[in-house]
Design an enzyme around this catalytic site. Sequence first.
Site, mmCIF file in Angstrom:
data_model
loop_
_atom_site.group_PDB
_atom_site.id
_atom_site.type_symbol
_atom_site.label_atom_id
_atom_site.label_comp_id
_atom_site.label_asym_id
_atom_site.label_seq_id
_atom_site.Cartn_x
_atom_site.Cartn_y
_atom_site.Cartn_z
ATOM 1 N N ARG A 1 0.901 -0.909 -0.120
ATOM 2 C CA ARG A 1 -0.105 -0.260 -0.788
ATOM 3 C C ARG A 1 0.901 1.058 -0.283
ATOM 4 N NH1 ARG A 1 -4.802 -2.200 2.069
ATOM 5 N NH2 ARG A 1 -6.695 -0.867 2.245
ATOM 6 N N ARG B 1 -18.287 -3.928 8.088
ATOM 7 C CA ARG B 1 -16.522 -2.849 8.346
ATOM 8 C C ARG B 1 -17.133 -1.710 9.064
ATOM 9 N NH1 ARG B 1 -12.889 -3.555 3.665
ATOM 10 N NH2 ARG B 1 -12.085 -1.998 4.737
ATOM 11 N N ARG C 1 -22.223 -2.173 -0.802
ATOM 12 C CA ARG C 1 -21.340 -3.691 -0.181
ATOM 13 C C ARG C 1 -21.498 -2.972 1.998
ATOM 14 N NH1 ARG C 1 -14.998 -3.333 -0.555
ATOM 15 N NH2 ARG C 1 -14.860 -1.646 1.081
HETATM 16 P P1 AMP Z 1 -8.860 -3.414 3.153
HETATM 17 O O1 AMP Z 1 -9.515 -4.431 4.190
HETATM 18 O O2 AMP Z 1 -7.696 -3.045 2.070
HETATM 19 O O3 AMP Z 1 -9.155 -2.149 2.397
HETATM 20 O O4 AMP Z 1 -8.346 -2.666 4.958
HETATM 21 C C1 AMP Z 1 -8.204 -2.645 6.094
HETATM 22 C C2 AMP Z 1 -7.610 -1.571 7.040
HETATM 23 O O5 AMP Z 1 -6.189 -2.716 6.748
HETATM 24 C C3 AMP Z 1 -7.350 -0.514 5.969
HETATM 25 O O6 AMP Z 1 -7.532 0.412 5.866
HETATM 26 C C4 AMP Z 1 -5.681 -0.176 7.161
HETATM 27 O O7 AMP Z 1 -5.868 0.636 8.107
HETATM 28 C C5 AMP Z 1 -5.345 -2.208 7.197
HETATM 29 N N1 AMP Z 1 -4.665 -2.275 6.208
HETATM 30 C C6 AMP Z 1 -4.464 -3.656 5.317
HETATM 31 N N2 AMP Z 1 -3.937 -3.533 4.304
HETATM 32 C C7 AMP Z 1 -2.874 -3.063 4.368
HETATM 33 C C8 AMP Z 1 -1.349 -2.713 4.384
HETATM 34 N N3 AMP Z 1 -1.047 -3.713 3.206
HETATM 35 N N4 AMP Z 1 -0.621 -1.613 5.032
HETATM 36 C C9 AMP Z 1 -1.073 -0.819 6.283
HETATM 37 N N5 AMP Z 1 -2.262 -0.737 5.922
HETATM 38 C C10 AMP Z 1 -3.487 -1.571 6.036
#
Ligand code: AMP
Length: 279
Positions: free
Chosen positions: A88, A139, A127
């Site tokens: 990310r 979520r 969603r």
């Molecule tokens: P996502 O399901 O990919 O939208 O991730 C949900 C949350 O998890 C994000 O908003 C971050 O707080 C955390 N997160 C997920 N992947 C990462 C990553 N690669 N680096 C940092 N935080 C992450």
Amino acid sequence: MRLILLGPPGSGKGTQAQRLVQRYGIVQLSTGEMLRAAVAAQTPVGIKAKDIMAAGGLVPDEIVIGIISDRIDQPDAKNGFILDGFPRTVPQAQALDELLKKKHLKLDAVVELRVNESALLQRVETRAAETRARGEEVRVDDTPEVLTKRLASYRSLTEPLIHYYSERRKLLTVDGMMTIEHVTREINRILAAIGAVEARAAAKAGAAKAAKKAANKPVKTARKGLKASRKSAKSAKAAGKAAKPVPGGAKRPLRKAPARAAAKTGKAAKKVTKKRAKA
Ligand code: AMP
């Protein structure tokens, strides 16, 4: 096959990852999912991540890099994986490069799902509504306020990865505003065009799906299904030919600039396939 799916929240990464998992028998490694599981299980990582995630911030690099490094070593990831939500940031991408190098693994491609930001809020709201309708918990970060923050973080920290992977000739861009079905088809097509997947295997999966569909339908339609599966196998054969190495060339001669450009426009991708077939 090892892929990264890149795109803002609500761009359809999770949905497309699941479809790729089914099709190619590889695993989806979603850092968001893993972190949510850690939060639910109240592990030390989960306790650290909980508030950051709820506020739409980014969990520290060392945590997510550690999670991914361990997960890649699991036996079910040997066949390949799709990284969803990781990397990310540029430092995470650099850490991933190092990690893969150490493990003697190669990244095939980075698929960017490009979407209009204006559509994202609606998608995330849908969603949330669908999750609620299934009786599941929504979520905590799927709210308009937190989404705005997650989008800002995507723009400033994650979007630079487009340039990072484009420079390394790994980037394939797909229009994420098309229907789910169209996006899936486009991803499969470009993966076959760059030789990341066996075109024949890709088509076989398509043919099997068509045949299965046909088996559940009356005879007239079943014929159509058979026709479709033959057509699918035929086009795979052509794509397979196109993906073959050219004499004296590298294994994937058109992987470089043309493949990248091809990924940007569907038409160009077709041209690449044709060029390859000629070669
Ligand atoms: P996502 O399901 O990919 O939208 O991730 C949900 C949350 O998890 C994000 O908003 C971050 O707080 C955390 N997160 C997920 N992947 C990462 C990553 N690669 N680096 C940092 N935080 C992450």
